[in-house]
Scaffold this motif. Structure first.
Motif, PDB file in Angstrom:
ATOM      1  N   TRP A 499       0.826  -1.216   0.000  1.00  0.00           N
ATOM      2  CA  TRP A 499       0.000   0.000   0.000  1.00  0.00           C
ATOM      3  C   TRP A 499       0.863   1.271   0.000  1.00  0.00           C
ATOM      4  CZ3 TRP A 499      -0.638   4.233   3.188  1.00  0.00           C
ATOM      5  CH2 TRP A 499      -1.771   5.021   2.967  1.00  0.00           C
ATOM      6  N   ALA A 500       1.798   1.377   0.924  1.00  0.00           N
ATOM      7  CA  ALA A 500       2.606   2.599   1.037  1.00  0.00           C
ATOM      8  C   ALA A 500       3.445   2.815  -0.224  1.00  0.00           C
ATOM      9  CB  ALA A 500       3.501   2.524   2.272  1.00  0.00           C
ATOM     10  N   THR A 501       3.989   1.729  -0.784  1.00  0.00           N
ATOM     11  CA  THR A 501       4.798   1.849  -1.997  1.00  0.00           C
ATOM     12  C   THR A 501       3.962   2.357  -3.164  1.00  0.00           C
ATOM     13  OG1 THR A 501       6.250   0.056  -1.269  1.00  0.00           O
ATOM     14  CG2 THR A 501       6.242   0.585  -3.624  1.00  0.00           C
ATOM     15  N   TYR A 502       2.795   1.783  -3.328  1.00  0.00           N
ATOM     16  CA  TYR A 502       1.919   2.195  -4.432  1.00  0.00           C
ATOM     17  C   TYR A 502       1.502   3.651  -4.303  1.00  0.00           C
ATOM     18  CZ  TYR A 502       1.060  -2.163  -6.983  1.00  0.00           C
ATOM     19  OH  TYR A 502       1.174  -3.253  -7.781  1.00  0.00           O
ATOM     20  N   MET A 503       1.120   4.059  -3.104  1.00  0.00           N
ATOM     21  CA  MET A 503       0.670   5.434  -2.909  1.00  0.00           C
ATOM     22  C   MET A 503       1.800   6.423  -3.176  1.00  0.00           C
ATOM     23  SD  MET A 503      -2.539   5.076  -2.296  1.00  0.00           S
ATOM     24  CE  MET A 503      -2.986   6.758  -1.869  1.00  0.00           C
ATOM     25  N   ALA A 504       3.028   6.050  -2.838  1.00  0.00           N
ATOM     26  CA  ALA A 504       4.168   6.936  -3.077  1.00  0.00           C
ATOM     27  C   ALA A 504       4.596   6.927  -4.541  1.00  0.00           C
ATOM     28  CB  ALA A 504       5.338   6.517  -2.186  1.00  0.00           C
ATOM     29  N   ALA A 505       4.494   5.767  -5.192  1.00  0.00           N
ATOM     30  CA  ALA A 505       4.985   5.645  -6.568  1.00  0.00           C
ATOM     31  C   ALA A 505       4.012   6.200  -7.593  1.00  0.00           C
ATOM     32  CB  ALA A 505       5.269   4.173  -6.876  1.00  0.00           C
ATOM     33  N   ASN A 506       2.761   6.385  -7.216  1.00  0.00           N
ATOM     34  CA  ASN A 506       1.724   6.807  -8.166  1.00  0.00           C
ATOM     35  C   ASN A 506       0.961   8.003  -7.602  1.00  0.00           C
ATOM     36  OD1 ASN A 506       1.819   4.361 -10.145  1.00  0.00           O
ATOM     37  ND2 ASN A 506       1.700   3.420  -8.115  1.00  0.00           N
ATOM     38  N   PRO A 507       1.451   9.222  -7.805  1.00  0.00           N
ATOM     39  CA  PRO A 507       0.790  10.396  -7.219  1.00  0.00           C
ATOM     40  C   PRO A 507      -0.628  10.612  -7.731  1.00  0.00           C
ATOM     41  CG  PRO A 507       2.551  11.029  -8.736  1.00  0.00           C
ATOM     42  CD  PRO A 507       2.687   9.564  -8.510  1.00  0.00           C
ATOM     43  N   HIS A 508      -0.984  10.041  -8.858  1.00  0.00           N
ATOM     44  CA  HIS A 508      -2.341  10.154  -9.382  1.00  0.00           C
ATOM     45  C   HIS A 508      -3.283   9.125  -8.756  1.00  0.00           C
ATOM     46  CE1 HIS A 508       0.008   7.324 -11.735  1.00  0.00           C
ATOM     47  NE2 HIS A 508      -1.113   6.696 -12.026  1.00  0.00           N
ATOM     48  N   LEU A 509      -2.757   8.240  -7.904  1.00  0.00           N
ATOM     49  CA  LEU A 509      -3.568   7.254  -7.181  1.00  0.00           C
ATOM     50  C   LEU A 509      -4.056   7.890  -5.887  1.00  0.00           C
ATOM     51  CD1 LEU A 509      -4.644   4.370  -6.651  1.00  0.00           C
ATOM     52  CD2 LEU A 509      -2.356   3.779  -5.788  1.00  0.00           C
ATOM     53  N   LYS A 510      -5.353   8.037  -5.750  1.00  0.00           N
ATOM     54  CA  LYS A 510      -5.932   8.758  -4.619  1.00  0.00           C
ATOM     55  C   LYS A 510      -6.440   7.829  -3.516  1.00  0.00           C
ATOM     56  CE  LYS A 510      -5.155  12.435  -6.975  1.00  0.00           C
ATOM     57  NZ  LYS A 510      -3.988  13.275  -6.629  1.00  0.00           N
ATOM     58  N   PHE A 511      -6.617   6.531  -3.837  1.00  0.00           N
ATOM     59  CA  PHE A 511      -7.180   5.598  -2.855  1.00  0.00           C
ATOM     60  C   PHE A 511      -6.813   4.183  -3.262  1.00  0.00           C
ATOM     61  CE2 PHE A 511     -10.898   2.938  -1.497  1.00  0.00           C
ATOM     62  CZ  PHE A 511     -10.678   3.007  -0.135  1.00  0.00           C
ATOM     63  N   TYR A 512      -6.540   3.342  -2.246  1.00  0.00           N
ATOM     64  CA  TYR A 512      -6.166   1.950  -2.488  1.00  0.00           C
ATOM     65  C   TYR A 512      -6.630   1.145  -1.284  1.00  0.00           C
ATOM     66  CZ  TYR A 512      -2.805  -1.994  -3.150  1.00  0.00           C
ATOM     67  OH  TYR A 512      -2.197  -3.219  -3.301  1.00  0.00           O
ATOM     68  N   ASN A 513      -7.460   0.132  -1.536  1.00  0.00           N
ATOM     69  CA  ASN A 513      -8.008  -0.701  -0.469  1.00  0.00           C
ATOM     70  C   ASN A 513      -8.119  -2.120  -0.988  1.00  0.00           C
ATOM     71  OD1 ASN A 513     -10.521  -2.101   0.832  1.00  0.00           O
ATOM     72  ND2 ASN A 513      -9.990  -0.503   2.300  1.00  0.00           N
ATOM     73  N   GLY A 514      -7.782  -3.108  -0.163  1.00  0.00           N
ATOM     74  CA  GLY A 514      -7.729  -4.491  -0.618  1.00  0.00           C
ATOM     75  C   GLY A 514      -8.823  -5.394  -0.116  1.00  0.00           C
ATOM     76  N   ARG A 515      -9.928  -4.847   0.408  1.00  0.00           N
ATOM     77  CA  ARG A 515     -11.055  -5.689   0.820  1.00  0.00           C
ATOM     78  C   ARG A 515     -11.916  -6.056  -0.392  1.00  0.00           C
ATOM     79  NH1 ARG A 515     -10.221  -7.991   5.775  1.00  0.00           N
ATOM     80  NH2 ARG A 515      -9.660  -6.405   7.324  1.00  0.00           N
ATOM     81  N   ARG A 516     -12.870  -6.940  -0.178  1.00  0.00           N
ATOM     82  CA  ARG A 516     -13.851  -7.305  -1.212  1.00  0.00           C
ATOM     83  C   ARG A 516     -15.004  -6.298  -1.180  1.00  0.00           C
ATOM     84  NH1 ARG A 516      -9.960  -9.784  -1.169  1.00  0.00           N
ATOM     85  NH2 ARG A 516      -9.694  -8.108  -2.675  1.00  0.00           N
ATOM     86  N   GLY A 517     -15.790  -6.229  -2.279  1.00  0.00           N
ATOM     87  CA  GLY A 517     -16.923  -5.322  -2.309  1.00  0.00           C
ATOM     88  C   GLY A 517     -17.284  -4.883  -3.707  1.00  0.00           C
ATOM     89  N   TYR A 518     -17.657  -3.600  -3.839  1.00  0.00           N
ATOM     90  CA  TYR A 518     -18.080  -3.034  -5.121  1.00  0.00           C
ATOM     91  C   TYR A 518     -18.015  -1.520  -5.028  1.00  0.00           C
ATOM     92  CZ  TYR A 518     -22.484  -2.758  -2.459  1.00  0.00           C
ATOM     93  OH  TYR A 518     -23.440  -2.512  -1.498  1.00  0.00           O
ATOM     94  N   VAL A 519     -18.165  -0.869  -6.161  1.00  0.00           N
ATOM     95  CA  VAL A 519     -18.187   0.592  -6.224  1.00  0.00           C
ATOM     96  C   VAL A 519     -19.555   1.037  -6.723  1.00  0.00           C
ATOM     97  CG1 VAL A 519     -17.238   2.640  -7.370  1.00  0.00           C
ATOM     98  CG2 VAL A 519     -15.710   0.802  -6.673  1.00  0.00           C
ATOM     99  N   THR A 520     -20.111   2.068  -6.114  1.00  0.00           N
ATOM    100  CA  THR A 520     -21.268   2.741  -6.706  1.00  0.00           C
ATOM    101  C   THR A 520     -20.815   4.098  -7.226  1.00  0.00           C
ATOM    102  OG1 THR A 520     -22.024   3.783  -4.649  1.00  0.00           O
ATOM    103  CG2 THR A 520     -22.876   1.582  -5.154  1.00  0.00           C
ATOM    104  N   VAL A 521     -21.354   4.495  -8.366  1.00  0.00           N
ATOM    105  CA  VAL A 521     -21.026   5.786  -8.976  1.00  0.00           C
ATOM    106  C   VAL A 521     -22.330   6.505  -9.254  1.00  0.00           C
ATOM    107  CG1 VAL A 521     -19.943   6.993 -10.899  1.00  0.00           C
ATOM    108  CG2 VAL A 521     -18.912   4.885 -10.007  1.00  0.00           C
ATOM    109  N   THR A 522     -22.455   7.697  -8.715  1.00  0.00           N
ATOM    110  CA  THR A 522     -23.634   8.527  -8.925  1.00  0.00           C
ATOM    111  C   THR A 522     -23.266   9.677  -9.852  1.00  0.00           C
ATOM    112  OG1 THR A 522     -24.421   7.993  -6.695  1.00  0.00           O
ATOM    113  CG2 THR A 522     -25.465   9.851  -7.822  1.00  0.00           C
ATOM    114  N   LEU A 523     -23.913   9.704 -11.010  1.00  0.00           N
ATOM    115  CA  LEU A 523     -23.677  10.757 -11.996  1.00  0.00           C
ATOM    116  C   LEU A 523     -24.780  11.799 -11.891  1.00  0.00           C
ATOM    117  CD1 LEU A 523     -22.798   8.554 -15.112  1.00  0.00           C
ATOM    118  CD2 LEU A 523     -21.211   9.603 -13.479  1.00  0.00           C
ATOM    119  N   GLY A 524     -24.383  13.059 -11.791  1.00  0.00           N
ATOM    120  CA  GLY A 524     -25.316  14.171 -11.813  1.00  0.00           C
ATOM    121  C   GLY A 524     -24.873  15.192 -12.838  1.00  0.00           C
ATOM    122  N   GLN A 525     -25.610  16.240 -12.971  1.00  0.00           N
ATOM    123  CA  GLN A 525     -25.220  17.276 -13.926  1.00  0.00           C
ATOM    124  C   GLN A 525     -23.918  17.958 -13.523  1.00  0.00           C
ATOM    125  OE1 GLN A 525     -26.455  18.261 -16.895  1.00  0.00           O
ATOM    126  NE2 GLN A 525     -27.912  16.563 -16.822  1.00  0.00           N
TER     127      GLN A 525
END
Length: 563
Positions: A499-525
């Motif tokens: 985790w720490a290596t990835y976050m430092a090596a990729n400044p465009h990476l804003k979040f990293y989590n290794g649990r199971r689950g899903y993403v919801t995306v809400t689009l508005g105007q």
């Protein structure tokens, strides 16, 4: 295999564990016989692939009604053991799916070698007091008694309920929703993205929570099925109340293998609940056929003629078991899965297929330093035709948000700081010219609000997509929401070892989590909001769900900010 870079060393494309699972059973001989029967030159055509598939499986290539008709009233066991599903919504239509399988864990699923009449109903209410449409269709043995209904004349942007009947049996009730009219000025859309559901790695707890979300549509981004063996206790599920048949404890190779594996997966009650609650729009990745295949190149470098027979079987079973329309029906070893779906003026979805047309992975796959092979301008992840289709679609788009549901990590992902880093050859990092052409196409088309949805990697990522990943200060061209797996990878951890290596090596990476689950995306105007949902465990059932992080990207000003 999903390509991860451990904290200490790069992952390899092929593991000894997988090699141990490879078998040479009698049914693999069928594939070799089919390939030899036709020969490579003849096989590498649509007609030849279809003929080889028929030769290997005794399956009529056209799927016509060759069998006699059976009386549905004589079905003595519940045929709806695999539930119901809907998908690919249009303003006036949605695909309705089921498959008759009284005994899903045995070849033939307990059905006669005959077509069976299935009746269907669509209603405005859950009690079916107001019917919006009804009809009947045949469940053909050539399609493993699956049914794909495409009712028309439905109202746009409306919830409907549906069910099926076969003889005296009635299916569970499904809930679906049509897309808004193409010209609609809709102001909100909430979707979910899911991926990677290895049955043998754990329970589908995430799907039970997903079924309870208020969503318009779910995007499945690949690895719906895994080809790997499933033990008598269901692998990490460690069943104590049942014993799975030995026929699941082998790698899927033939059409029958894939059909049976879908039956196992689709018998899961949590997956059934998610399908019954929401329409799905699906695309495949690699495991629906075989780990990390590329076009006609298999993981173990089988002769292409042999591998394409297997691919044809896998593609056929995929269509049979998903709520897909007739244009997606495979022709031999080929299938047009990339397609476009509109949700009013708010969103255009360009669903990609990054497996069927790609160049072989550079440097033999795995994680490697970028070099001339991975950066070769002639390499492609999408194929030339799909790339043109994507960019041409952007040029014609009038949508507020242009969303690309696809399979493998789009943004650059370095596994170390400094210059001695490596990247995954299976992801867009292994096809940098292909990524650059796509981003240039988005810029030339005037796409201001680009959103990429990604699966594959069994972790949550949130990325800013940079015009030039070598320059952290370059323009942000869009955002990428990467969903973790539903089950693959077992329980995982909030912060993986790297985790720490990835976050430092990729400044465009804003979040990293290794649990199971899903993403919801809400689009508005005004914005796109991503909520990263996680469960604490999948090796035991019943874990609660929580929101691990939320991010917003503003329309006209791409870039992820904590919500």
């Amino acid at each position: 295999m999903t390509q991860h870079a451990p904290a200490t060393a790069p992952a390899t494309a092929h593991t000894p564990a997988h090699a141990a699972r490879r078998q040479t059973p009698a049914h693999e001989q069928e594939i070799r016989a089919a390939a030899a029967h036709l020969g490579r030159r003849r096989f590498l055509t649509v007609t030849g692939a279809a003929a080889a598939l028929a030769f290997a499986t005794n399956l009529p290539g056209a799927g016509a009604a060759h069998a006699a008709e059976a009386d549905a009233r004589k079905i003595s066991e519940n045929p709806f053991t695999l539930g119901v599903a809907s998908g690919d919504p249009l303003p006036g239509s949605v695909v309705l799916w089921t498959r008759l399988a009284p005994r899903p864990y045995e070849p033939g699923n307990g059905m006669p070698d005959a077509r069976v009449t299935v009746r269907w109903e669509v209603a405005y209410d859950e009690r079916f007091t107001r019917i919006a449409g009804k009809g009947s269709a045949y469940a053909h043995p050539e399609f493993n008694h699956s049914v794909h209904i495409e009712p028309t004349g439905l109202a746009p942007d409306r919830v409907y309920y549906y069910r099926f009947r076969a003889g005296s049996w009635i299916s569970p009730v499904g809930r679906t929703r049509t897309a808004p009219a193409r010209a609609a000025r809709n102001s909100r859309l909430k979707l979910a993205a899911v991926s990677c559901q290895a049955y043998h790695d754990g329970y589908y707890t995430a799907y039970r929570h997903l079924a309870e979300e208020d969503l318009d549509v779910v995007f499945h981004l690949g690895d719906y099925l895994y080809e790997y063996p499933v033990s008598a206790v269901g692998g990490a599920r460690n069943y104590t109340d049942r014993t799975l048949p030995a026929l699941f404890n082998r790698e899927t190779v033939t059409l029958e293998d894939y059909r049976l594996r879908y039956a196992l997966y689709k018998s899961d009650p949590d997956l059934q609940a998610a399908h019954a609650a929401h329409p799905f729009i699906v695309t495949w990745d690699d495991h629906e056929v075989e780990n990390n295949y590329a076009s006609d190149i298999s993981e173990d470098n089988l002769p292409p003629a042999e591998f394409l027979v297997r691919r044809a079987a896998a593609y056929r079973a995929y269509w049979e078991n998903q709520p897909l329309r007739r244009p997606q029906l495979p022709k031999g070893s080929d299938a047009r899965l990339y397609r476009r779906v509109h949700y009013g003026q708010l969103a255009q979805f360009d669903i990609l297929d990054t497996r069927q047309y790609r160049s072989d992975q550079a440097y033999g796959d795995g994680w490697h330093a970028p070099g001339p092979e991975s950066q070769d301008p002639g390499r492609t992840l999408t194929g030339a035709a799909q790339e043109r289709w994507l960019i041409d679609g952007w040029r014609q788009s009038t949508a507020r948000w242009n969303v690309v549901p696809q399979q493998v990590t789009f943004s650059e992902r370095r596994n170390a700081t400094g210059d001695a880093y490596q990247v995954s050859m299976d992801a867009w990092d292994g096809y940098t010219a292909s990524r650059e052409r796509v981003l240039a196409g988005a810029e030339s088309a005037g796409v201001d609000n680009l959103v990429v949805l990604t699966g594959d990697v069994h972790v949550h990522y949130a990325f800013d997509i940079k015009k030039d990943f070598r320059d952290p200060g370059s323009r942000t061209a869009g955002v990428e929401f990467v969903t973790t797996s539903v089950a693959s990878g077992k329980d995982g951890a909030d912060k993986p070892a790297n985790w720490a290596t990835y976050m430092a090596a990729n400044p465009h990476l804003k979040f990293y989590n290794g649990r199971r689950g899903y993403v919801t995306v809400t689009l508005g105007q005004d914005s796109a909001r991503g909520d990263y949902r996680t469960v604490s465990a999948v090796t035991v059932p019943g874990a609660p769900v929580l929101t691990a992080a939320s991010f917003v990207s503003e329309a006209g000003d791409p870039g992820l900010k904590p919500a």
